[in-house]
Write a protein that holds these residues in place. Structure first.
Motif, PDB file in Angstrom:
ATOM      1  N   TYR A 210      -3.160   7.321  -2.733  1.00 46.23           N
ATOM      2  CA  TYR A 210      -1.867   7.513  -2.093  1.00 46.23           C
ATOM      3  C   TYR A 210      -2.025   8.430  -0.884  1.00 46.23           C
ATOM      4  O   TYR A 210      -2.929   9.268  -0.838  1.00 46.23           O
ATOM      5  CB  TYR A 210      -0.859   8.143  -3.062  1.00 46.23           C
ATOM      6  CG  TYR A 210      -0.588   7.347  -4.318  1.00 46.23           C
ATOM      7  CD1 TYR A 210      -0.905   5.997  -4.407  1.00 46.23           C
ATOM      8  CD2 TYR A 210      -0.001   7.951  -5.426  1.00 46.23           C
ATOM      9  CE1 TYR A 210      -0.665   5.275  -5.561  1.00 46.23           C
ATOM     10  CE2 TYR A 210       0.257   7.237  -6.583  1.00 46.23           C
ATOM     11  CZ  TYR A 210      -0.084   5.906  -6.654  1.00 46.23           C
ATOM     12  OH  TYR A 210       0.164   5.189  -7.796  1.00 46.23           O
TER      13      TYR A 210
ATOM     14  N   TYR B  17       4.804   7.214   3.447  1.00 48.48           N
ATOM     15  CA  TYR B  17       4.440   5.976   4.137  1.00 48.48           C
ATOM     16  C   TYR B  17       5.293   5.838   5.395  1.00 48.48           C
ATOM     17  O   TYR B  17       6.468   6.214   5.413  1.00 48.48           O
ATOM     18  CB  TYR B  17       4.651   4.769   3.226  1.00 48.48           C
ATOM     19  CG  TYR B  17       3.796   4.795   1.977  1.00 48.48           C
ATOM     20  CD1 TYR B  17       2.550   4.179   1.940  1.00 48.48           C
ATOM     21  CD2 TYR B  17       4.238   5.450   0.827  1.00 48.48           C
ATOM     22  CE1 TYR B  17       1.767   4.207   0.795  1.00 48.48           C
ATOM     23  CE2 TYR B  17       3.457   5.482  -0.320  1.00 48.48           C
ATOM     24  CZ  TYR B  17       2.225   4.854  -0.332  1.00 48.48           C
ATOM     25  OH  TYR B  17       1.456   4.889  -1.468  1.00 48.48           O
TER      26      TYR B  17
ATOM     27  N   GLN C  50       7.011  -3.316   5.641  1.00 46.27           N
ATOM     28  CA  GLN C  50       6.917  -2.848   4.261  1.00 46.27           C
ATOM     29  C   GLN C  50       5.453  -2.658   3.902  1.00 46.27           C
ATOM     30  O   GLN C  50       4.611  -3.512   4.192  1.00 46.27           O
ATOM     31  CB  GLN C  50       7.566  -3.849   3.314  1.00 46.27           C
ATOM     32  CG  GLN C  50       7.431  -3.491   1.842  1.00 46.27           C
ATOM     33  CD  GLN C  50       8.065  -4.533   0.946  1.00 46.27           C
ATOM     34  OE1 GLN C  50       9.132  -5.066   1.236  1.00 46.27           O
ATOM     35  NE2 GLN C  50       7.412  -4.851  -0.160  1.00 46.27           N
ATOM     36  N   THR C  51       5.141  -1.531   3.271  1.00 43.13           N
ATOM     37  CA  THR C  51       3.773  -1.288   2.823  1.00 43.13           C
ATOM     38  C   THR C  51       3.432  -2.235   1.683  1.00 43.13           C
ATOM     39  O   THR C  51       4.156  -2.292   0.684  1.00 43.13           O
ATOM     40  CB  THR C  51       3.621   0.163   2.340  1.00 43.13           C
ATOM     41  OG1 THR C  51       3.972   1.050   3.407  1.00 43.13           O
ATOM     42  CG2 THR C  51       2.189   0.444   1.903  1.00 43.13           C
TER      43      THR C  51
ATOM     44  N   ALA D 259       7.236   2.609  -2.689  1.00 41.94           N
ATOM     45  CA  ALA D 259       6.834   3.665  -1.752  1.00 41.94           C
ATOM     46  C   ALA D 259       7.427   5.010  -2.167  1.00 41.94           C
ATOM     47  O   ALA D 259       6.760   6.055  -2.078  1.00 41.94           O
ATOM     48  CB  ALA D 259       7.274   3.298  -0.333  1.00 41.94           C
TER      49      ALA D 259
ATOM     50  N   SER E 299       5.254   8.219  -3.489  1.00 40.88           N
ATOM     51  CA  SER E 299       5.406   9.489  -2.774  1.00 40.88           C
ATOM     52  C   SER E 299       5.852  10.588  -3.721  1.00 40.88           C
ATOM     53  O   SER E 299       5.351  11.725  -3.651  1.00 40.88           O
ATOM     54  CB  SER E 299       6.417   9.329  -1.634  1.00 40.88           C
ATOM     55  OG  SER E 299       6.001   8.333  -0.713  1.00 40.88           O
TER      56      SER E 299
ATOM     57  N   LEU F   7       9.149  10.490   1.993  1.00 44.04           N
ATOM     58  CA  LEU F   7       8.219   9.366   1.937  1.00 44.04           C
ATOM     59  C   LEU F   7       6.930   9.701   2.677  1.00 44.04           C
ATOM     60  O   LEU F   7       6.951  10.296   3.767  1.00 44.04           O
ATOM     61  CB  LEU F   7       8.857   8.115   2.543  1.00 44.04           C
ATOM     62  CG  LEU F   7      10.015   7.478   1.766  1.00 44.04           C
ATOM     63  CD1 LEU F   7      10.423   6.172   2.428  1.00 44.04           C
ATOM     64  CD2 LEU F   7       9.651   7.242   0.317  1.00 44.04           C
TER      65      LEU F   7
END
Length: 544
Positions: free
Chosen positions: A387, A358, A309-310, A366, A370, A356
């Motif tokens: 971003y 990411y 997970q970011t 996320a 996005s 997305l």
């Protein structure tokens, strides 16, 4: 004639049905035909029962088609994987490629603070002799400080009186003006706190400067290693290994390390709760102040999150104070949503219309980031620096897009007020793990132990304290319990429960069963067949 039972008239058919059906009360319609009052009473009573029955059916179906859910909570106890932990030193790099522009920006900030508050900050705030970070393997770019990029003077900080102040006291707000591409539709991005205005103004210019850097920067070759930030790392009493973390750079929060990012190594399996079995870190919390106006916080930023997970530290991270030992107990909750007709959620993000930006697993943040970036590129012609970029786009730069700030702040206000459709396009995950955090703090090291602790760190890790500030911190993250609470959505009215409720209502008003319903269908079919036969006989008689 062998398949269908014929009647001489509709009256015969109706009498046969009322005398032989399993529906209660119908026999009263024919057994008391000599008493018209009783016949009328039972007719009205049966019609009223039918009306009440189908009114209840309508209520049940309307409730069923609303697809309500009920939450059920259950407790589970089993060994599980330790969550991913991200730490950042709150000290972003001062890249050599843009060092001259950053120096100019620092001078502009110094002049703005002097203009607003009459304070000379050059000696105490800005350190122009800090070491810059050199990016290797970029021979074709050259020095961007000598490029055509120039800092804009059109966004000066201004103090504006507050005309809406009713207290009678003298107040003013601080901000800077933003206009569209034609110089019209201007507005002031103002803050009641001058500190917030200066930080936002600095970040705005900082993003324009950093947009000159290449999108992908290989920071693995930089001289800074994890030992420069993490003096000690232990998990479950065992020292951490080089394969246990990944390194990345955040433009605001600086050099960051994520421990147990994938969640697949058995080394990070949590088998026991308690402080001795958690992750213990001794961290360098000294601020080199490469870019001091990006953040006024001293310490370390920490975030606990799921694997793959970011980490969005600006939304969910918390700060660790220097000179403090912090113990953080975590309790895991798991949420399982039904999705489909019962609510909007996604299993892995494949069915979401937003592409997305990411590379990690789907999260709501996320998707929102996005979605906003795609709209930003479409509406403003460039991307927001914090971003990731869509393919073919470039980061915003007021030398190329002079009005991007005006476009960005208006879009961001619309997103914050839920006027953009990003919240409609970005559902929550159907399965989500959440971590509840409780923390305790104590002074560390103590007055009597700080000398020998610093000496031990100096011999073991090359620790060298060059200031009187508290520059180390200790943090311990552990599971309070291995029990975790699971919250599951289930249908309030399932198909089985709907049929059961319909049967209960049918039995309440008529005292009958499913076979009684079949008898009613049989009556309808007999009525239809008998009507056709009578029509056919009448047609033949006329023809004859």
């Amino acid at each position: 004639e062998g398949l269908i039972e014929f009647y001489d008239s509709f009256k015969d058919m109706f009498e046969f049905f009322c005398k032989n059906t399993t529906i209660h009360g119908t026999i009263r319609l024919v057994c008391s035909d000599s008493n018209r009052m009783k016949t009328a009473f039972w007719t009205l009573l049966l019609l009223a029962s039918f009306g009440m029955l189908y009114w209840q059916f309508a209520l049940m179906f309307s409730q069923y088609w609303a697809y309500p859910v009920v939450l059920t909570m259950s407790m589970h106890s089993e060994p599980k994987m330790f969550p991913a932990i991200t730490i950042c030193n709150l000290d972003p790099y001062r890249f050599e490629l843009v060092s001259e522009h950053l120096v100019q920006l620092d001078h502009m900030a110094e002049e703005s603070i002097t203009f607003l508050y009459g304070i000379n900050t050059s000696a105490s705030l800005f350190h122009m002799n800090e070491k810059n970070i050199h990016i290797k393997d970029l021979p074709s770019i050259g020095n961007l400080s000598r490029s055509s990029f120039k800092l804009s003077q059109n966004f000066s900080l201004l103090r504006m009186p507050d005309h809406n102040n009713r207290s009678g006291k003298k107040h003013s707000s601080v901000g800077f003006r933003l206009c569209n591409a034609t110089g019209g539709n201007c507005f002031y991005k103002t803050y009641s706190s001058g500190m917030d205005a200066i930080l936002e103004w600095y970040r705005f210019h900082y993003m324009n400067i950093m947009s000159q850097l290449p999108v992908i920067i290989n920071i693995s070759q930089h001289e800074e290693q994890i030992e420069d930030m993490v003096y000690s790392c232990q998990y479950d009493g065992e020292p951490c290994r080089p394969s246990d973390y990944i390194h990345f750079h955040h433009p605001v929060f600086g050099s960051c390390y994520t421990f147990n990012s994938k969640g697949t190594d058995p080394f990070w399996t949590a088998t026991k709760p308690g402080i001795p079995y958690g992750l213990s870190l001794i961290l360098r919390a000294e601020q080199k102040d490469h870019i001091p106006l990006l953040s006024t916080v001293a310490g370390v930023k920490v975030m606990i999150h799921n694997h793959n997970q970011t980490p969005f530290l600006e939304h969910e991270g918390f700060d660790i104070r220097p000179g403090i030992a912090t113990t953080i107990g975590i309790q895991q909750d798991e949420v399982n949503r039904l999705g489909g007709n019962y609510g909007k959620c996604t299993t892995n993000g494949d069915d979401v219309n937003v592409k997305l930006l990411y590379n990690n697993s789907y999260t709501l943040q996320a998707c929102l980031h996005s979605c906003f970036q795609h709209i930003m590129v479409r509406k403003c012609g460039c991307g927001y620096y914090y971003y990731p970029l869509p393919p073919g786009a470039e980061y915003c730069n007021y030398n190329k897009q002079p009005a991007w700030g005006h476009c960005f702040y208006q879009l961001y206000n619309r997103l914050r007020n839920h006027h953009l459709n990003c919240f409609d396009q970005c559902p929550k995950p159907c399965r989500e793990s959440l971590y509840k955090v409780s923390a305790g703090t104590a002074k560390w090291p103590s007055a009597k132990s700080q000398d020998w602790i610093r000496q031990a760190l100096r011999h073991q890790n090359g620790y060298n304290s060059t200031s009187n500030r508290l520059d180390i911190a200790k943090v311990t993250i552990f599971y309070q319990q291995l029990n975790y609470e699971s919250v599951n959505e289930s249908p309030l009215l399932s198909e089985n429960l709907l049929l059961s409720s319909m049967g209960s209502q049918w039995s309440l008003w008529f005292g009958s069963s499913v076979l009684s319903v079949v008898e009613m269908f049989e009556l309808l079919i007999d009525t239809l067949v008998l009507s056709l036969l009578f029509c056919y006989q009448r047609f033949r008689s006329k023809k004859t």
